[in-house]
Scaffold this motif. Structure first.
Motif, PDB file in Angstrom:
ATOM      1  N   ILE A 292      -1.023 143.462   0.581  1.00 12.98           N
ATOM      2  CA  ILE A 292      -0.299 144.595  -0.004  1.00 12.98           C
ATOM      3  C   ILE A 292      -0.123 145.633   1.098  1.00 12.98           C
ATOM      4  O   ILE A 292      -1.091 146.226   1.567  1.00 12.98           O
ATOM      5  CB  ILE A 292      -1.044 145.206  -1.206  1.00 12.98           C
ATOM      6  CG1 ILE A 292      -1.282 144.147  -2.287  1.00 12.98           C
ATOM      7  CG2 ILE A 292      -0.237 146.365  -1.778  1.00 12.98           C
ATOM      8  CD1 ILE A 292      -1.995 144.674  -3.520  1.00 12.98           C
ATOM      9  N   ALA A 293       1.119 145.821   1.513  1.00 16.51           N
ATOM     10  CA  ALA A 293       1.452 146.776   2.573  1.00 16.51           C
ATOM     11  C   ALA A 293       1.956 148.066   1.946  1.00 16.51           C
ATOM     12  O   ALA A 293       2.421 148.095   0.807  1.00 16.51           O
ATOM     13  CB  ALA A 293       2.518 146.186   3.494  1.00 16.51           C
ATOM     14  N   GLY A 294       1.863 149.151   2.709  1.00 20.28           N
ATOM     15  CA  GLY A 294       2.362 150.436   2.228  1.00 20.28           C
ATOM     16  C   GLY A 294       1.733 151.561   3.009  1.00 20.28           C
ATOM     17  O   GLY A 294       0.703 151.388   3.657  1.00 20.28           O
ATOM     18  N   TYR A 476       3.363 141.833  -0.625  1.00 15.63           N
ATOM     19  CA  TYR A 476       4.023 142.804  -1.499  1.00 15.63           C
ATOM     20  C   TYR A 476       4.053 144.131  -0.740  1.00 15.63           C
ATOM     21  O   TYR A 476       3.090 144.488  -0.051  1.00 15.63           O
ATOM     22  CB  TYR A 476       3.252 142.992  -2.805  1.00 15.63           C
ATOM     23  CG  TYR A 476       3.292 141.796  -3.733  1.00 15.63           C
ATOM     24  CD1 TYR A 476       4.396 141.576  -4.568  1.00 15.63           C
ATOM     25  CD2 TYR A 476       2.233 140.908  -3.803  1.00 15.63           C
ATOM     26  CE1 TYR A 476       4.437 140.487  -5.429  1.00 15.63           C
ATOM     27  CE2 TYR A 476       2.256 139.819  -4.665  1.00 15.63           C
ATOM     28  CZ  TYR A 476       3.360 139.614  -5.473  1.00 15.63           C
ATOM     29  OH  TYR A 476       3.399 138.529  -6.331  1.00 15.63           O
ATOM     30  N   VAL A 477       5.149 144.866  -0.888  1.00 17.76           N
ATOM     31  CA  VAL A 477       5.282 146.184  -0.263  1.00 17.76           C
ATOM     32  C   VAL A 477       5.242 147.231  -1.368  1.00 17.76           C
ATOM     33  O   VAL A 477       6.018 147.166  -2.324  1.00 17.76           O
ATOM     34  CB  VAL A 477       6.597 146.301   0.534  1.00 17.76           C
ATOM     35  CG1 VAL A 477       6.702 147.678   1.169  1.00 17.76           C
ATOM     36  CG2 VAL A 477       6.674 145.206   1.598  1.00 17.76           C
ATOM     37  N   ALA A 484       7.834 147.662  -4.149  1.00 19.67           N
ATOM     38  CA  ALA A 484       9.212 147.825  -3.702  1.00 19.67           C
ATOM     39  C   ALA A 484       9.823 146.526  -3.193  1.00 19.67           C
ATOM     40  O   ALA A 484      11.036 146.441  -3.021  1.00 19.67           O
ATOM     41  CB  ALA A 484       9.274 148.877  -2.591  1.00 19.67           C
ATOM     42  N   GLY A 485       8.991 145.526  -2.924  1.00 19.79           N
ATOM     43  CA  GLY A 485       9.518 144.275  -2.405  1.00 19.79           C
ATOM     44  C   GLY A 485       8.451 143.216  -2.283  1.00 19.79           C
ATOM     45  O   GLY A 485       7.254 143.514  -2.290  1.00 19.79           O
ATOM     46  N   MET A 498       8.883 148.311   6.863  1.00 19.95           N
ATOM     47  CA  MET A 498       9.218 149.739   6.869  1.00 19.95           C
ATOM     48  C   MET A 498      10.581 149.991   6.239  1.00 19.95           C
ATOM     49  O   MET A 498      10.770 150.979   5.522  1.00 19.95           O
ATOM     50  CB  MET A 498       9.191 150.281   8.299  1.00 19.95           C
ATOM     51  CG  MET A 498       7.795 150.475   8.870  1.00 19.95           C
ATOM     52  SD  MET A 498       6.733 151.526   7.844  1.00 19.95           S
ATOM     53  CE  MET A 498       7.683 153.037   7.775  1.00 19.95           C
ATOM     54  N   ALA A 499      11.520 149.104   6.474  1.00 16.02           N
ATOM     55  CA  ALA A 499      12.847 149.265   5.871  1.00 16.02           C
ATOM     56  C   ALA A 499      12.759 149.182   4.351  1.00 16.02           C
ATOM     57  O   ALA A 499      13.436 149.926   3.637  1.00 16.02           O
ATOM     58  CB  ALA A 499      13.791 148.186   6.403  1.00 16.02           C
TER      59      ALA A 499
END
Length: 508
Positions: A292-294, A476-477, A484-485, A498-499
């Protein structure tokens, strides 16, 4: 450049341990001097000698500052000369204001009465110097970690700092706050203020350091030119060998879905009208490592803690299944019984009992596994601790060693051992390598890979995007409480992540 600090032949021993072995260090005026090494290499011990935490007489060797020999009996002696240390665990009082924190113990007073007008005026000047726009009356508890770090630096500036020591200053910061802090160090350099920077983030070291001293096993093994050195060379000196791969090879065998979460929503515990997790749905399969990125504040830790026994938040709604069956995650004990475990990002506060032994910490999440009724079977306790120490390769003198005396990497292994003994189907790892050196990180990555290979479903939350790209199968973002994605790691990049975050920000 003029040498401002010279430490010569510093040796420091503890019972049975040589912490520093004839270490010498020189720092010039206006220089950013990085100190790197694996956990337990002696970096913090050397800085405690310099700052007077370990007083003169408790070590061998000499310290000279601005050409004068120093014999510090305590930290106040070093601060009087302008040597200020900022520890990894910030020394701020959350419920006091910024101004009160900056001048705590150094009050702007006349005849025993604090001059608040002078205090606030000086605070405003200091905040301007570190780039903070908050008022002096703002409480520290209302600031994010990045801004709290800047308050610590403002506090150092109030003491007429000449040499600033920062111990892992960006370990808890997001990329934006880290960038701001590094920029500030470069501004201090332009003003002639010297800095000693302890960090495990080699990309940051390479960007700002003029000189790099590498410690290994208590000895200084090399001093490198920061402008003409590769990360590979730094790693080689740190670990004593070339580390050709940062991440262990994996051959995933991904199976059926193990953990499903649907429409999970969490409200802030103090502001119940505010959603911190908003309608999140995701799944993890057998043998899969999902990341999980963010950015900091996206809601990743809040999501994990709310799933683990509703440890965070109010007004929680949504559904969770393990192996296709609905599970009750309403308490920590029920979550563990269902097969869900959570390794916190703050291992020292929430993950371990620091003044207890390895032997006592490992079985804590499943005491029934070492007990006869309500009585702990000490023989089984000892056998379990030894088994997991060997299985996870925890470096210690014995399982009777207190975890407070272990390196960060080995403390993290104890946390993992504790949760593995609980027998999870799903393991959520929140910042599993925070504050850990590159060699220990590899070992943690290897354990994660082994757990996935054994069929565990694993979720990894990390602020380090290269780490997520190196160890996960799918990502997952998360942004502002929502997902978000989603993307396969093989198709992902830092730019793509980042986009996705930026696009989500525009939509919100």
């Amino acid at each position: 450049m003029t040498t401002i600090l010279e430490m010569h032949g510093i040796s420091k021993t503890f019972p049975g341990v040589v912490a520093l072995d004839d270490v010498s260090l020189k720092v010039a005026e206006g220089e950013i001097h990085a100190l790197v090494g694996e956990n337990g290499a002696g970096k913090s011990t050397l800085m405690k000698v310099l700052s007077g935490v370990y007083p003169h007489g408790s070590y061998e060797g000499s310290i000279s500052f601005q050409g004068e020999e120093c014999r510090f009996s305590g930290i106040a002696d070093s601060e009087r000369l302008g040597i200020i240390i900022i520890h990894q665990e910030l020394a701020l009082v959350p419920l006091l204001s910024i101004a009160e924190n900056i001048f705590l113990g150094n009050e702007q007073a006349s005849r025993g009465v604090i001059d608040w007008s002078a205090t606030f005026a000086r605070t405003r000047d200091l905040l301007k110097r570190v780039g903070l726009k908050e008022t002096p009356q703002t409480r520290v508890t209302d600031l994010g970690l990045g801004k709290q770090q800047l308050v610590e630096i403002a506090k150092a500036l109030s003491k007429e700092v000449k040499l600033l020591i920062l111990d892992e200053p960006t370990s808890s910061l997001n990329e934006t706050d880290s960038e701001a802090l590094l920029k500030l160090l470069l501004e201090f350099k332009a003003r002639g203020i010297a800095s000693i920077l302890i960090s495990h983030k080699l990309n940051e070291i390479a960007r700002v350091a003029d000189t790099i001293t590498v410690l290994r096993d208590g000895a200084a093994v090399s001093t490198l030119d920061g402008k003409d050195v590769s990360e590979a060379a730094i790693i080689r000196d740190m670990v004593g060998r070339s580390l050709t791969d940062r991440y262990p090879p994996r051959h995933p065998a991904i199976g059926e879905t193990v953990f499903e979460v649907a429409d999970w929503t969490v409200h802030h515990p103090l502001h119940s009208d505010r959603k911190v997790v908003d309608g999140v749905s995701f799944h993890v399969r057998r043998g899969e490592v999902v990341g999980i990125a963010g950015l900091m504040g996206a809601g990743r830790t809040e999501l994990a803690m709310s799933l683990f026994g509703r440890s965070y938040g109010v007004g929680i709604s949504g559904a969770a299944k393990i192996h296709g069956k609905p599970v009750d995650l309403s308490t920590v004990s029920k979550a563990i019984a269902a097969g869900l475990c959570y390794a916190t990002e703050d291992r020292k506060t929430y993950g371990l009992v620091l003044d207890e032994t390895i032997r006592r910490n490992i079985p804590l999440a499943r005491l029934a596994g070492i007990s006869n009724g309500i009585v702990v079977d000490e023989g089984r306790e000892l056998a379990v601790a030894r088994d997991y120490r060997d299985r996870i390769r925890i470096k210690s003198s014995s399982v009777g060693q207190e975890v407070v005396n272990l390196s960060g990497g080995n403390q993290q292994k104890v946390v993992l051992a504790k949760w593995l003994f609980a027998g999870p189907e799903v393991l959520i790892l929140d910042e599993p390598t925070r504050g850990i050196d590159v060699g220990a990180k590899y070992e943690i990555y290897a354990i994660i890979a082994e757990l996935a290979a054994s069929g565990k479903a694993i979720v990894v939350i990390s602020s380090e995007m290269p780490e997520l790209l190196g160890i996960t199968d799918r990502l997952y973002v998360m942004n502002e409480g929502r997902f978000a994605g989603e993307m396969a790691t093989a198709d992902a990049s830092q730019e793509k992540i980042m986009a996705t975050i930026i696009r989500a920000g525009h939509r919100n």
